[in-house]
Each structure stands twice: as structure tokens, then as C-alpha cells.
Design a protein around this motif. Structure first.
Motif, mmCIF file in Angstrom:
data_model
loop_
_atom_site.group_PDB
_atom_site.id
_atom_site.type_symbol
_atom_site.label_atom_id
_atom_site.label_comp_id
_atom_site.label_asym_id
_atom_site.label_seq_id
_atom_site.Cartn_x
_atom_site.Cartn_y
_atom_site.Cartn_z
ATOM 1 N N GLU A 106 -46.767 53.880 77.493
ATOM 2 C CA GLU A 106 -47.732 53.052 76.775
ATOM 3 C C GLU A 106 -49.114 53.287 77.373
ATOM 4 O OE1 GLU A 106 -48.848 48.296 76.315
ATOM 5 O OE2 GLU A 106 -46.904 48.902 77.142
ATOM 6 N N ALA A 173 -36.998 55.229 81.271
ATOM 7 C CA ALA A 173 -37.331 55.478 79.869
ATOM 8 C C ALA A 173 -38.206 56.713 79.666
ATOM 9 C CB ALA A 173 -38.027 54.250 79.290
ATOM 10 N N GLU A 242 -43.070 51.755 68.845
ATOM 11 C CA GLU A 242 -42.177 50.861 68.113
ATOM 12 C C GLU A 242 -40.839 51.536 67.844
ATOM 13 O OE1 GLU A 242 -40.056 48.834 65.094
ATOM 14 O OE2 GLU A 242 -40.927 50.827 64.798
ATOM 15 N N ARG A 245 -38.853 51.895 71.268
ATOM 16 C CA ARG A 245 -38.317 50.624 71.746
ATOM 17 C C ARG A 245 -37.358 49.977 70.754
ATOM 18 N NH1 ARG A 245 -44.350 48.668 73.707
ATOM 19 N NH2 ARG A 245 -44.420 49.896 75.651
ATOM 20 N N HIS A 248 -34.116 53.049 70.556
ATOM 21 C CA HIS A 248 -33.574 53.695 71.761
ATOM 22 C C HIS A 248 -32.909 55.027 71.404
ATOM 23 C CE1 HIS A 248 -34.376 50.049 74.031
ATOM 24 N NE2 HIS A 248 -33.775 49.359 73.075
#
Length: 354
Positions: A106, A173, A242, A245, A248
Motif C-alpha cells: 500500500e 503478503a 481491493e 485483499r 487472496h
């Protein structure tokens, strides 16, 4: 007898071409623009010796920082020659934050560098205002920057622009993931145009056609050529975050910049894997069709010079493709698949640019 210091006329910094008051006026004008980009984690405001950001306030538990720096290449020359400065800062932000989000990160904050020979407050405020606009779109705070007035280094009216972005992602992640396999599917997201790569060639092509920047764009009815080519780079941050998250399912993302699909997709592939891309699934946007027709470039050269209509690619497993497409939106489309790498290129094409 040589002149003494008492005999010499006083020379100030302003006389040398640097106006400190103009620089201070620009900082005051930037303040409200930067304030509109404020987000969680920002400490303080514009004007300090350094920008402050509290990573803990953003809720990260085991973060990895991701940093990027970039410019907009010779697209900047087009903005200067046309006098259209209102989108070039969006390009600057996009080139940085799009590189950050492909790692699953991010974007958190952004800093800009604006350098010129003589500061034109109107131009500078427009440019940095568009930087703030791009930051707002990306969800990144504009927490600082540098405005440099350097007479003698830049021609009258010229300026230079660079950007620096920092983002964060939880360690677990990070992208690309290590589970890419043969059969995974490649989704393409459309570009908004040429973005900010290949403009040295674009400018040469336009010169050969004899067209001026204020002439009608042959590929964009209702727009002037310079205006159409200056369409800002698309910012994919919110759409991709978006999807990452919410599903996945994303295994890898590649930002299609200089080098096109040919050079950028392999950057996220492990040894032994290649990308097979179906060119028939990529409708060639009118600007690229025009550039190809006027330049005579073959498909291979086009695909290694321009994005050719695809600004991002996303890799997911076949079982996740429908969910990913639903999150990415109706503009997203499957354009290929992951295959075994042979002795040849890491990107193989079938079909032709249409």
C-alpha cells in the motif's frame, strides 16, 4: 588600482536568478494541496526539514517497506511544449505507486522534486497540484518535496520532475508469491494510453508526420494531438489492493512500463516459467494503431516499446479467475497463461496486434 569591496555594486541571490520569496510563496500555495492528501500515519505538515510518518498508526504488524523513485521521461517535454501541465504530476505519482502496488504494498507517502531555471509560480503550482491529485487517487500522502531554482542549468520555460514513494506490506503478503505454476492465468488491465514510456519515439513519429501539437489528433476525435498524448497514466492502486485483499487470489502483478509486456512480465516469473500471451485478446487502442502505422514498427518492436493497451497484468490460478475478474471489473480480461519456459523468450505471443 583594483576595485575594493566598497566600490563594487551589491549583488543579491535574486540578481543571480534565484528568488527565495517566490519559493516561499510556492510552499504556502502547496500547503493546502498537500493537506488534502493527508491520511492516517502522517505527522506534521509541509515545510519541515523532513516529512514524518508513523507506520505503527497504520496498523501494520510485521511490515516490509517498499520504495520507488521515477520520473515521467520525455513526456515532460511534451507538457512544456504544449503548455498543458495539469496532468503531468498524475503521471509522476502513477509511475511510482504503480511500481509499489505490484509488490502487494500500500503506498503510504510521496515526495516530489521540481527543478527549473526560473520559477514560474503558475506552472509550478499547476504541476504540484496535479501531483497532489495523483496522491489523493492513490491514497498516498504528499508529505514533502523540493523545489529547486537553478538558473543556467535549464533553458527558459523548462523544468524537471521526479518523485519518490514509500509503501508497506505485511511480510507474509509480499508479491510475487512462490506458488506460480504452469496453467495459472494472466489477466490484463487496460492502460489509459501511452502512459509515460516511449515518448522519445512518440515525439520522433509526430515530427515525421508533420503534425503540430495543436492539430486534431488522428486517433482521438475532438482532441488536439498534444492533449490526447498527454492523457495521464492510470493509477491502479485502489483497484489492485481491493482485489488482493478481497480475494487472496493474486499470485503476481506486473506493471507494464518501458520494455512493454516483453520485458516486464518476466520480472515476476520464477526460473523455468514463461508467459504465453494471446494478442488477439488485446484490442489495440487507436493511439497505438496510429503509432504503429506511422512508424512502421512490427509487432515485436511495438510490444517491447509501448504498453500496447495493457497497463497491468495480474496472475491468478484458474480456480480463482472468476472471483478476480469480478473484483477487477468488467474491463479486465484474460490475455494468456503461464507455461513452461523453453530455451527461447520468457514471453511468447500468439496472434497479432489488431
Amino acid at each position: 588600482m583594483p576595485a575594493t569591496s566598497k566600490d563594487k555594486a551589491r549583488v543579491t541571490y535574486r540578481d543571480a536568478g534565484v528568488d527565495i520569496d517566490a519559493g516561499n510563496a510556492l510552499v504556502e500555495a502547496i500547503g493546502p494541496l498537500a493537506a488534502r492528501t493527508r491520511r492516517q500515519g502522517v505527522l506534521g505538515g509541509i515545510g519541515g526539514f523532513g516529512g514524518l510518518f508513523d507506520l505503527k498508526a497504520c496498523g501494520f504488524k510485521d511490515p516490509v517497506l517498499v520504495a520507488a523513485t521515477d520520473g515521467v521521461g520525455t513526456k515532460l517535454k511534451l507538457a512544456i511544449e504544449t503548455g498543458i501541465h495539469a496532468g503531468i504530476g498524475v503521471d509522476l505519482v502513477a509511475m511510482n505507486v504503480n511500481d509499489i502496488v505490484v509488490q502487494g504494498a500500500e503506498p503510504l507517502f510521496f515526495l516530489d522534486y521540481f527543478a527549473t531555471g526560473k520559477l514560474d509560480l503558475g506552472v509550478a503550482e499547476t504541476v504540484i497540484g496535479s501531483v497532489a491529485m495523483g496522491c489523493k487517487e492513490a491514497g498516498a500522502a504528499l508529505i514533502g518535496g523540493e523545489t529547486a531554482e537553478m538558473p543556467g542549468l535549464y533553458a527558459p520555460g523548462d523544468y524537471d520532475l521526479a518523485g519518490f514513494a514509500v509503501g508497506a506490506v505485511e511480510r507474509k503478503a509480499l508479491l510475487p508469491r512462490k506458488d506460480l505454476i504452469v496453467g495459472d492465468l494472466i489477466i490484463g488491465l487496460p492502460s489509459s494510453g501511452v502512459h509515460a514510456n516511449g515518448f522519445s519515439l512518440v515525439r520522433r513519429i509526430v515530427e515525421r508526420t508533420g503534425l503540430g501539437w495543436r492539430d486534431a489528433a488522428p486517433f482521438a476525435p475532438g482532441l488536439k494531438l498534444g492533449e490526447a498524448l498527454l492523457t495521464p497514466t492510470r493509477i491502479y492502486v485502489r483497484q489492485l489492493l481491493e482485489t488482493i485483499r478481497g480475494t487472496h487470489a493474486v499470485k503476481a502483478i506486473a506493471h507494464i512500463t518501458g520494455g512493454g509486456l516483453t520485458d516486464n512480465v518476466p520480472r515476476v516469473l520464477p526460473d523455468g516459467l514463461a508467459a504465453e500471451i494471446d494478442l488477439d485478446a488485446i484490442p489495440l487502442a487507436p493511439v497505438f494503431a496510429w503509432l504503429q502505422a506511422e512508424s512502421g514498427l512490427d509487432d515485436d518492436e511495438m510490444l517491447r516499446t509501448f504498453n500496447c493497451g495493457i497497463g497491468m497484468v495480474v496472475v491468478v490460478s484458474p480456480g480463482d479467475v472468476e472471483r478476480a475478474l469480478e473484483h477487477l471489473g468488467e474491463e479486465a480480461r484474460v490475455i494468456g497463461a503461464i507455461a513452461e519456459r523453453s530455451a527461447g523468450s520468457a514471453v511468447r505471443y500468439r496472434g497479432k496486434l489488431a
